[in-house]
Design a protein around this motif. Sequence first.
Motif, mmCIF file in Angstrom:
data_model
loop_
_atom_site.group_PDB
_atom_site.id
_atom_site.type_symbol
_atom_site.label_atom_id
_atom_site.label_comp_id
_atom_site.label_asym_id
_atom_site.label_seq_id
_atom_site.Cartn_x
_atom_site.Cartn_y
_atom_site.Cartn_z
ATOM 1 N N LYS A 42 0.916 -1.214 0.018
ATOM 2 C CA LYS A 42 0.041 0.023 -0.111
ATOM 3 C C LYS A 42 0.927 1.341 -0.069
ATOM 4 O O LYS A 42 1.983 1.244 0.531
ATOM 5 C CB LYS A 42 -0.960 0.015 1.222
ATOM 6 N N LYS A 43 0.413 2.336 -0.646
ATOM 7 C CA LYS A 43 1.096 3.438 -0.690
ATOM 8 C C LYS A 43 1.046 4.249 0.725
ATOM 9 O O LYS A 43 -0.088 4.473 1.258
ATOM 10 C CB LYS A 43 0.812 4.455 -1.757
ATOM 11 N N ALA A 44 2.213 4.601 1.410
ATOM 12 C CA ALA A 44 2.362 5.210 2.566
ATOM 13 C C ALA A 44 1.867 6.674 2.022
ATOM 14 O O ALA A 44 2.293 7.372 1.308
ATOM 15 C CB ALA A 44 3.723 5.270 3.136
ATOM 16 N N LYS A 45 0.883 7.397 2.990
ATOM 17 C CA LYS A 45 0.500 8.906 2.961
ATOM 18 C C LYS A 45 1.752 9.769 3.320
ATOM 19 O O LYS A 45 1.876 10.686 2.345
ATOM 20 C CB LYS A 45 -0.718 9.130 3.772
ATOM 21 N N GLN A 46 2.506 9.268 4.050
ATOM 22 C CA GLN A 46 3.852 10.080 4.317
ATOM 23 C C GLN A 46 4.828 9.244 4.585
ATOM 24 O O GLN A 46 4.561 8.251 5.210
ATOM 25 C CB GLN A 46 3.650 11.156 5.282
ATOM 26 N N PRO A 47 6.185 9.460 4.261
ATOM 27 C CA PRO A 47 7.218 8.616 4.688
ATOM 28 C C PRO A 47 7.455 8.241 6.019
ATOM 29 O O PRO A 47 7.733 7.175 6.597
ATOM 30 C CB PRO A 47 8.576 9.213 4.201
ATOM 31 N N GLU A 48 6.821 9.017 6.849
ATOM 32 C CA GLU A 48 6.929 9.139 8.355
ATOM 33 C C GLU A 48 6.006 7.945 8.770
ATOM 34 O O GLU A 48 6.344 7.216 9.974
ATOM 35 C CB GLU A 48 6.636 10.341 8.940
ATOM 36 N N GLU A 49 5.094 7.564 7.964
ATOM 37 C CA GLU A 49 4.265 6.581 8.331
ATOM 38 C C GLU A 49 4.863 5.298 8.606
ATOM 39 O O GLU A 49 4.626 4.078 9.198
ATOM 40 C CB GLU A 49 3.197 6.327 7.247
ATOM 41 N N ALA A 50 6.052 5.063 7.765
ATOM 42 C CA ALA A 50 6.804 3.743 7.913
ATOM 43 C C ALA A 50 8.217 3.959 8.570
ATOM 44 O O ALA A 50 9.061 3.569 8.181
ATOM 45 C CB ALA A 50 7.224 3.285 6.379
ATOM 46 N N GLY A 51 8.307 5.223 9.237
ATOM 47 C CA GLY A 51 9.625 5.424 10.070
ATOM 48 C C GLY A 51 10.566 5.969 9.117
ATOM 49 O O GLY A 51 11.790 6.120 9.769
ATOM 50 N N PHE A 52 10.202 6.853 7.951
ATOM 51 C CA PHE A 52 11.449 7.758 7.276
ATOM 52 C C PHE A 52 11.139 9.048 7.692
ATOM 53 O O PHE A 52 9.920 9.447 7.880
ATOM 54 C CB PHE A 52 11.211 7.349 5.717
ATOM 55 N N SER A 53 12.281 9.804 7.397
ATOM 56 C CA SER A 53 12.180 11.144 7.405
ATOM 57 C C SER A 53 11.916 11.788 6.077
ATOM 58 O O SER A 53 12.875 11.441 5.136
ATOM 59 C CB SER A 53 13.518 11.723 8.119
ATOM 60 N N ASP A 82 7.863 -2.040 5.781
ATOM 61 C CA ASP A 82 6.478 -2.561 6.575
ATOM 62 C C ASP A 82 5.174 -2.708 5.592
ATOM 63 O O ASP A 82 4.313 -2.399 5.996
ATOM 64 C CB ASP A 82 6.278 -1.512 7.625
ATOM 65 N N GLY A 83 5.510 -3.270 4.472
ATOM 66 C CA GLY A 83 4.288 -3.472 3.528
ATOM 67 C C GLY A 83 4.085 -2.057 2.774
ATOM 68 O O GLY A 83 2.743 -2.001 2.120
ATOM 69 N N LYS A 84 4.416 -1.095 2.925
ATOM 70 C CA LYS A 84 4.258 0.330 2.290
ATOM 71 C C LYS A 84 5.185 0.891 1.511
ATOM 72 O O LYS A 84 6.466 0.610 1.589
ATOM 73 C CB LYS A 84 3.954 1.274 3.477
ATOM 74 N N ILE A 85 4.835 1.401 0.482
ATOM 75 C CA ILE A 85 5.550 2.009 -0.579
ATOM 76 C C ILE A 85 5.874 3.496 -0.017
ATOM 77 O O ILE A 85 4.968 4.183 0.103
ATOM 78 C CB ILE A 85 4.873 2.068 -1.954
ATOM 79 N N VAL A 86 7.100 3.557 0.428
ATOM 80 C CA VAL A 86 7.407 4.754 0.990
ATOM 81 C C VAL A 86 8.119 6.043 -0.127
ATOM 82 O O VAL A 86 7.530 7.096 -0.048
ATOM 83 C CB VAL A 86 8.790 4.710 1.933
ATOM 84 N N LYS A 87 8.645 5.567 -1.032
ATOM 85 C CA LYS A 87 9.026 6.355 -2.005
ATOM 86 C C LYS A 87 9.068 5.820 -3.277
ATOM 87 O O LYS A 87 9.695 4.570 -3.455
ATOM 88 C CB LYS A 87 10.514 7.192 -1.595
#
Length: 451
Positions: A42-53, A82-87
């Motif tokens: 799934k696409k992350a709404k924001q990178p922070e959702e998956a622990g990224f800055s 974590d199953g999310k597209i971060v970028k």
Amino acid sequence: MRKWITGSIAAFLSLSLILPSSVSAETTIAKDRQQQTYPTLKKAKQPEEAGFSSEKLKQVDDLIEQDISKGFPGAALIIIKDGKIVKKEAYGYKQKYNGLNPLKHPRKMKTNTMFDLASNTKMYAVNFALQHLASSGKLDLNAKISRYIPEFKDRPEDIIKGKNRIRVIDLLHHTAGFPASWNYYDPNTAGRLYSQTREKTLSFLSKTPLAYEPGTKQLYSDVDYMLLGLVIEKITGQPLDHYTENRLYRPLGLRHTMFNPLKKGFKPAQFAATELMGNTRDGTVWFPNIRTYTLQGEVHDEKAFYSMEGISGHAGLFSTVDDMAVLLQVMLNGGGYGEERLFSKRIIAQFTKPSKTDATYGLGWRLNGNTDMEWMFGKHASSRAYGHTGWTGTVTIIDPAYQLGIVLLTNKKHSPVIDPAKNPNQFEGDLFSTGKYGSVITAVYEALNNQ
């Protein structure tokens, strides 16, 4: 009544003991497929959702874009966690040249551009197929190659012998004794094994002479994976492209991962271009039927294109960052995606276990086994990270410790050869940080908030 029940149970237990392992394994996979659903991306709404800055991820962009501004051709990047597209980003150009001439209007890279994966074919076609067949009980990793390819044996004229004891696992460990390559397509170097047809080349694989006594050292070899591709074809009764595309990729919903894409409805403009003048190294190399035009949508690798008609275990697969992200997630999920189960966690563990002779090798997979692999894995990958690279400019990183996957696809070979006379295999694109992988991978890890 009690005797009948007892007798029936005994008969069932007796029958289960004589059933072939493949039946039991297939039944288990089918049962697990019904019972288990795996995470899908799934696409992350924001990178922070998956622990990224978000701010630190911009530094990844800056690093690649600086190279683009200095002449690096192009790249596409996808990061999953974590199953999310971060970028997911595209950089630069999918085509800058037509032959040796720069285009007046270079064609921009897109996130859906298809790339020649080169040696990443070994992992996402052959290893995926072998992992599936091993999980299904149809492949014994410790079986001799001759079990699957009866004609695989020593010949009287062979100087180095030992093919009769080579196993599937030896090919995967790159300890089978084969040379790094054999140029079947070039009569000047192939000798009696010269071939520019797939059928003939397949028959020549078993006749390829050993370069060293099996088991005495480890030498990365394309021939190993050409043979493994043939093993898959012998077991399944299907060409490698038919089996992988229909049994692995399509059930996962992948529509841009395949061999010979130009024969399957795709157009050259959909691909990242590679070498400027075919396989001539800017006009300095020649052999029969050599291509001289800019390659786009045709596999670059000479053995794959000329001798294997685009379908080989060592090279030939094309894909996009989106499709590759799914394949990485299959590994992070422990062998499945959605309702599809391809292989087991046990098989993944077996394939990614360090070799006793070299901690940077699993079964085909390259492992972050020591600091020698920093060029590929960067400075911060965990000791559990694994993946592979491809000569055209592709790298994949799978890090279970972070539930992280990174796919960086570049067309670094779409650039002039620096000095054809001195080193015909070094292109301008090879000299950039993006084309060397490690700095980009390091920057991705440093964008994690816990780094």
